[in-house]
Design an enzyme around this catalytic site. Structure first.
Site, short mmCIF file in Angstrom:
data_model
loop_
_atom_site.label_atom_id
_atom_site.label_comp_id
_atom_site.label_asym_id
_atom_site.label_seq_id
_atom_site.Cartn_x
_atom_site.Cartn_y
_atom_site.Cartn_z
N HIS A 1 11.73 -9.66 -28.24
CA HIS A 1 11.37 -9.68 -26.82
C HIS A 1 12.30 -10.63 -26.08
O HIS A 1 12.31 -11.82 -26.37
CB HIS A 1 9.93 -10.16 -26.63
CG HIS A 1 8.90 -9.17 -27.06
ND1 HIS A 1 7.56 -9.35 -26.79
CD2 HIS A 1 8.99 -8.01 -27.73
CE1 HIS A 1 6.88 -8.33 -27.28
NE2 HIS A 1 7.72 -7.51 -27.87
N TYR B 1 0.92 -13.18 -20.20
CA TYR B 1 0.00 -14.32 -20.08
C TYR B 1 -0.65 -14.25 -18.71
O TYR B 1 0.06 -14.16 -17.70
CB TYR B 1 0.76 -15.64 -20.17
CG TYR B 1 1.24 -16.02 -21.56
CD1 TYR B 1 0.43 -16.78 -22.40
CD2 TYR B 1 2.49 -15.64 -22.03
CE1 TYR B 1 0.86 -17.15 -23.68
CE2 TYR B 1 2.93 -16.00 -23.30
CZ TYR B 1 2.11 -16.77 -24.11
OH TYR B 1 2.54 -17.13 -25.37
N PRO C 1 -2.81 -22.76 -29.01
CA PRO C 1 -1.94 -21.60 -29.27
C PRO C 1 -1.19 -21.07 -28.05
O PRO C 1 -0.31 -20.23 -28.21
CB PRO C 1 -2.92 -20.54 -29.79
CG PRO C 1 -4.25 -20.94 -29.25
CD PRO C 1 -4.24 -22.43 -29.15
N LYS D 1 3.41 -22.16 -30.69
CA LYS D 1 4.30 -23.09 -31.41
C LYS D 1 3.88 -23.44 -32.84
O LYS D 1 4.69 -23.94 -33.62
CB LYS D 1 4.42 -24.41 -30.61
CG LYS D 1 5.17 -24.29 -29.32
CD LYS D 1 6.67 -24.27 -29.57
CE LYS D 1 7.45 -23.73 -28.40
NZ LYS D 1 8.09 -22.46 -28.62
N TYR E 1 9.91 -22.10 -24.64
CA TYR E 1 9.21 -20.99 -25.29
C TYR E 1 10.03 -20.39 -26.43
O TYR E 1 9.51 -20.11 -27.50
CB TYR E 1 8.85 -19.92 -24.25
CG TYR E 1 7.81 -18.94 -24.76
CD1 TYR E 1 6.45 -19.26 -24.73
CD2 TYR E 1 8.18 -17.71 -25.28
CE1 TYR E 1 5.49 -18.38 -25.21
CE2 TYR E 1 7.23 -16.82 -25.77
CZ TYR E 1 5.90 -17.16 -25.72
OH TYR E 1 4.95 -16.29 -26.21
#
Ligand code: FAD
Ligand code: DHB
Length: 394
Positions: free
Chosen positions: A75, A204, A296, A300, A388
């Site tokens: 992604h 998200y 979460p 990570k 990220y």
């Protein structure tokens, strides 16, 4: 009691313990891995799914990347959803090509167990009464029971890779470590659904009803999470109620929504932050969740575990092959730096996207303003993308 000698005794066959075993095997250093659960349980445990570039590179370079190469879903971006719209952050474009790969943690574990078994080196499942002793000496020991028989491993080093409820961390005298901990007043209800993912990339979402997350495991399986109470009773969540709540939190005005399908698995995962300093006591080295837990939201946990064992294997290799200790001595400080950075990022993502008890409309509007700034500022997006996708493993 039968006694075995090994260079490194590894407690726990999660991602950390198994990857450490593989790295040591490739460096011709012997190890024994002991795990208290069964092989099936460890392989079927549904957990994380986001691999940083560093984790993907590590899997490839250690010879366990073939299936990941075929089945992993790269992604380049993620979506942030708020105010009923989705906004894409093109992480690859912002980081010079860094991306994440979706590949279930249980698949990572399955591949690593396969490699361990092919190596012929010992991996014992379903052991009990594990204890670690003589940690301040040059011959620390791991004791365990297999079947009816007691065993002892005499080691040069012990790697505590036994997760947040293991025995290694509590074996360190309390006066020799400091714990930093923070709870969160919510948890995640996670499901796996037999439904093709409706988006190519993770979403998200912040909504007035709380956080939700859309993810996937394959071209046919969707993974979804929604914020719930820490003591949420799963029995109160029928499949219909779960879908209604996910739809309310994820649907967008342009008509996007997750595809619905039979729910294959559901569970509630609590959330906390935890760091132990230092990550070492004598010849016991802690790695992964045994040393730190992150919420979460930043994805990570698994990646931190992989970075730890990569560093630990490198330090052990220097010790056994060159007789030098400085990397072992630096192990904790370097790990804590990475850990605190991940704690900061995971806390920030969590607080930006969750609804807190006692929040009022001011707080929700502040969160919206933060998200709005984030998706309209190149600098802010770059900061998110850098964190990220993860900094390179050292
Ligand atoms: P673990 O995977 O916990 O492995 C530790 C191993 O040690 C286990 O196999 C355990 O059975 C074994 N063990 C424990 N005690 C003993 C003992 N006494 N003797 C021998 N063996 C022992 N991260 C994300 O990024 N996203 C997520 O969605 C996500 N969901 C999660 C859901 C849950 C319920 C949990 C617990 C964690 C989740 N995480 C998530 C975090 C991520 O899965 C962990 O960071 C990752 O598993 C860490 O790997 P590890 O090898 O350090 O620990
Ligand atoms: C997944 C889990 C996470 O914790 C996250 O932040 C993103 C995706 C997942 O399970 O796919």
């Amino acid at each position: 009691m039968p006694t075995t000698r090994t260079q490194v005794g590894i407690v726990g066959a999660g991602p950390a313990g198994l990857m450490l075993g593989q790295l040591l095997h490739l460096a011709d250093i012997d190890s024994v891995i002991v795990e208290d659960r069964s092989e099936e349980y460890v392989i079927e445990r549904v957990r994380a799914g986001v691999l940083e570039q560093g984790t993907v590179d590590l899997m490839r370079s250690t010879g366990v990347g073939d299936r990941l190469e075929r089945e992993g879903m790269r992604h380049d971006g993620i979506y942030l959803r708020f105010n009923d719209d989705r906004h894409r952050i093109n992480m690859a474009a912002l980081t010079g090509g860094r991306a994440i790969t979706i590949y279930g943690q249980n698949e990572v574990v399955k591949d690593l167990i396969g490699a361990r078994q092919a190596s012929g080196r010992p991996l014992y499942f379903e052991v009990s009464d594990v204890s670690v002793l003589d940690l301040e000496t040059e011959a620390p020991r791991v004791r365990f029971v297999q079947g009816e028989e007691r065993h002892e491993l005499v080691c040069d080093f012990i790697a505590g890779c036994d997760g947040s409820h293991g025995v290694c961390r509590p074996s360190i005298p309390a006066s020799r470590v400091r714990m930093y901990e923070r709870g969160y007043p919510f948890a995640w209800l996670g499901i796996l659904a037999d439904a093709p993912p409706a988006s190519d990339e993770i979403v998200y979402s912040l909504s007035e009803r709380g956080f939700a997350l859309f993810s996937m495991r394959s071209t046919t399986i969707t993974r979804l999470y929604l914020q719930c109470a820490p003591d949420e009773n799963l029995d109160a969540w029928s499949d219909d109620r779960i879908w209604a709540e996910l739809m309310a939190r994820l649907r967008t005005t342009d008509g996007w929504a997750p595809n619905v399908g039979p729910i294959l698995q559901k569970a509630v995962a609590p959330m906390r932050s935890f760091v132990v300093e230092p990550m070492r006591y004598g010849r016991l080295f802690l790695a992964g969740d045994a040393a730190h837990i992150v919420p979460p939201t930043g994805a990570k946990g698994l990646n931190l575990a992989m970075a730890d064992v990569r560093r630990l294997a490198d330090a052990l290799q220097d010790f056994f092959k060159r007789g030098t200790q400085h990397k072992l001595d630096d192990y904790s400080d370097r790990g804590l730096k990475r850990t605190w950075r991940a704690q900061r990022f995971s806390w920030w993502m969590t607080s930006m996207l969750h609804k807190q008890e006692g929040d009022n409309p001011f707080d929700y509007r502040r969160q919206l303003a933060e998200l709005d700034y984030l998706v309209s500022s190149q600098a802010a997006m770059t900061s998110l993308a850098e964190n990220y996708t993860g900094t390179p493993f050292d």
